[in-house]
Scaffold this motif. Structure first.
Motif, PDB file in Angstrom:
ATOM      1  N   HIS A 179       2.396   1.870  -3.402  1.00  0.00           N
ATOM      2  CA  HIS A 179       1.246   2.287  -4.368  1.00  0.00           C
ATOM      3  C   HIS A 179       1.213   3.899  -4.231  1.00  0.00           C
TER       4      HIS A 179
ATOM      5  N   GLN B 194       1.755   7.045  -6.714  1.00  0.00           N
ATOM      6  CA  GLN B 194       0.581   7.910  -7.089  1.00  0.00           C
ATOM      7  C   GLN B 194       1.325   9.339  -6.795  1.00  0.00           C
TER       8      GLN B 194
ATOM      9  N   LYS C  10       1.017  -1.214   0.097  1.00  0.00           N
ATOM     10  CA  LYS C  10       0.183  -0.150  -0.077  1.00  0.00           C
ATOM     11  C   LYS C  10       0.746   1.247  -0.224  1.00  0.00           C
TER      12      LYS C  10
END
Length: 58
Positions: free
Chosen positions: A31, A35, A28
């Motif tokens: 990720h 982003q 997570k």
């Protein structure tokens, strides 16, 4: 003749659950980091195009 015991390499079940939980958080985090990088590149591109104002200098 020497024997090798596998008991020293086995982890308790609670440690394995913790490892999986930490791996999930790592995925997570990576990720979200990707982003963030993408958004920062987009902001910088728009600033160069003049569509986003420069932040005020302190």
């Amino acid at each position: 003749m020497a024997t090798v015991s596998n008991s020293s390499t086995l982890k308790p079940l609670s440690d394995l659950k913790l490892s999986v939980y930490q791996a999930d958080h790592q995925v997570k985090y990576l990720h979200l980091h990707a982003q963030l990088d993408t958004l920062m590149i987009e902001i910088e591109t728009r600033r160069k195009q003049g569509s986003v104002p420069q932040p005020p200098q302190p």
